[in-house]
Design an enzyme around this catalytic site. Structure first.
Site, PDB file in Angstrom:
ATOM      1  N   GLU A   9      -7.312  -7.858  -1.812  1.00 40.47           N
ATOM      2  CA  GLU A   9      -6.943  -7.978  -3.214  1.00 40.47           C
ATOM      3  C   GLU A   9      -7.155  -9.431  -3.081  1.00 40.47           C
ATOM      4  OE1 GLU A   9      -3.336  -7.976  -0.324  1.00 40.47           O
ATOM      5  OE2 GLU A   9      -5.009  -6.714  -0.468  1.00 40.47           O
ATOM      6  N   ASN A  16       0.598  -1.488  -5.198  1.00 43.05           N
ATOM      7  CA  ASN A  16      -0.019  -0.075  -4.816  1.00 43.05           C
ATOM      8  C   ASN A  16       0.915   0.901  -4.394  1.00 43.05           C
ATOM      9  OD1 ASN A  16      -2.731   0.081  -5.091  1.00 43.05           O
ATOM     10  ND2 ASN A  16      -3.246  -0.057  -2.961  1.00 43.05           N
ATOM     11  N   ASP A  33      -5.647 -14.564  -4.651  1.00 47.86           N
ATOM     12  CA  ASP A  33      -4.557 -13.503  -4.194  1.00 47.86           C
ATOM     13  C   ASP A  33      -3.502 -12.969  -5.137  1.00 47.86           C
ATOM     14  OD1 ASP A  33      -4.333 -12.132  -1.216  1.00 47.86           O
ATOM     15  OD2 ASP A  33      -2.389 -12.169  -2.275  1.00 47.86           O
ATOM     16  N   ILE A  34      -3.583 -11.330  -5.300  1.00 43.54           N
ATOM     17  CA  ILE A  34      -2.950 -10.705  -6.288  1.00 43.54           C
ATOM     18  C   ILE A  34      -1.373 -10.652  -5.413  1.00 43.54           C
ATOM     19  CG2 ILE A  34      -2.524  -8.771  -7.776  1.00 43.54           C
ATOM     20  CD1 ILE A  34      -5.366  -7.999  -7.357  1.00 43.54           C
ATOM     21  N   ASP A  52      -6.441   0.031  -8.195  1.00 45.11           N
ATOM     22  CA  ASP A  52      -7.697  -0.113  -8.654  1.00 45.11           C
ATOM     23  C   ASP A  52      -7.802  -0.729  -9.913  1.00 45.11           C
ATOM     24  OD1 ASP A  52      -8.552   0.678  -6.380  1.00 45.11           O
ATOM     25  OD2 ASP A  52      -9.239   2.687  -7.171  1.00 45.11           O
TER      26      ASP A  52
END
Length: 353
Positions: free
Chosen positions: A258, A223, A215-216, A232
């Site tokens: 994500e 974002n 997971d980011i 993106d």
């Protein structure tokens, strides 16, 4: 828990979808909700690009345009229509091929009859002139048969080419249905199909596999701060790091907005942890630059959770353990790799966005 995390994540997407509907003053049709939910989740890069371009040009999305975009990118009949179209072309090609083969069979039968009749007549002919006529007739029949065979060969080659093109079209449709457009990794549908298959294979062979869930870190904040286009770029960066650190038999998928999931067949927990560290370091080593301005946005980090297959595992159980290890990594400060071994003695955790 994994179900709890899915609940929170999808509720966020749903709330975002409603806010987009309100902001654009659109009717809350189910199709409208689906379109904006998909936009918020970032699953369909083509849709997001089209929506962003329209908002940039017009300031908002109209109802008619929304329905047009839905039909273009999300309609459940879109891939079905394309499959039907290719299927019809295949059917027509096969029908034409069958007709050609029938004509060839008739021509071959006629030639065989002509040879048989000529052979009978030649045996009873003593007049050289008549014999010459029969031979001339045989030569002509042979020439016709050769010409017919050449025509058939040409038609068969042409049909082969058409069918190969149609096969390529079907493969492209299949690829599209199983691939995430933005990252070019496999999509959630492919993951679900693959992990069921890998579990069945592991039960039969006795050889297990490991599952990485990544997971980011702080992706939503990133974002919201820098915009979807930069978000993106982050997703593509992480996808590239994944691709560069796995082998051909490994299955890397975009699991959610994500989140990424990586199935590592025949890989144990320690080796999987090393692969997770390699991916984490590869992501962290890249400095992100905003293309439009050249602004340095710093570094992106990811958290990784890993579980290894056990004989009693189902899809839900192994995904849950990997997900719990992932959120343990987030609770511990993010930018970490944690495995199911680290879950021992951990009963509760705080929820981390």
């Amino acid at each position: 828990m994994a179900d709890e995390d899915d609940h929170k994540r999808t509720i966020q997407y749903g709330e975002s979808a409603i806010s987009y509907i309100k902001k654009n003053v659109l009717p809350a049709y189910p199709r409208s909700y689906e379109l904006w939910y998909t936009y918020a989740a970032g699953y369909n890069q083509g849709l997001n690009r089209a929506v962003n371009e329209s908002i940039k040009s017009n300031g908002r999305i109209s109802t008619d345009e929304m329905l047009t975009l839905y039909g273009r990118f999300l309609s459940p009949t879109r891939l079905g229509d394309r499959l039907d179209e290719v299927g019809s072309k295949v059917s027509r090609e096969v029908e034409e091929l069958v007709d050609t083969l029938k004509l060839s069979a008739d021509a071959t039968s006629d030639y065989g009859t002509a040879l048989e009749q000529a052979g009978e007549k030649i045996r009873s002919v003593s007049d050289p002139e008549k014999l010459q006529n029969y031979v001339t007739h045989l030569v002509k029949s042979t020439q016709n048969a050769v010409a017919s065979n050449r025509k058939l060969e040409s038609q068969l080659l042409e049909s082969k080419k058409h069918i190969e093109n149609l096969q390529s079209s079907l493969e492209a449709i299949r690829y599209e249905s199983l691939t995430d457009e933005l990252t070019t990794l496999n999509n959630r549908k492919h993951f679900e199909n693959s992990i069921e298959r890998v579990i069945d294979q592991s039960k039969e062979s006795g050889r297990g596999f490991s599952l990485l869930m990544t997971d980011i870190d702080h992706f939503k904040k990133f974002n919201d701060t820098y915009g979807h286009q930069t978000g993106d770029q982050v997703l593509r960066l992480v996808a590239l790091a994944v691709k560069q650190n796995i082998k051909a038999q490994d299955i890397a998928c975009r699991y959610g907005g994500e989140e990424f999931a990586i199935i590592l067949p025949h890989v144990g927990l320690e080796d999987a942890a090393e692969i997770g560290e390699n991916i984490r370091n590869a992501v962290m080593s890249k400095e992100l630059v905003k293309r439009s301005t050249g602004e340095n946005l710093g570094r992106v980090t990811i958290s990784v959770g890993i579980a290894t297959y056990e004989n009693i595992d189902t899809v839900h159980s192994i995904v849950s353990r990997a997900d719990e290890a992932l959120y343990l990594a987030k609770d511990a400060g993010r930018n970490l790799v944690k495995t199911e071994k680290d879950l021992a003695g951990v009963d509760q955790r705080e929820d981390v966005a």
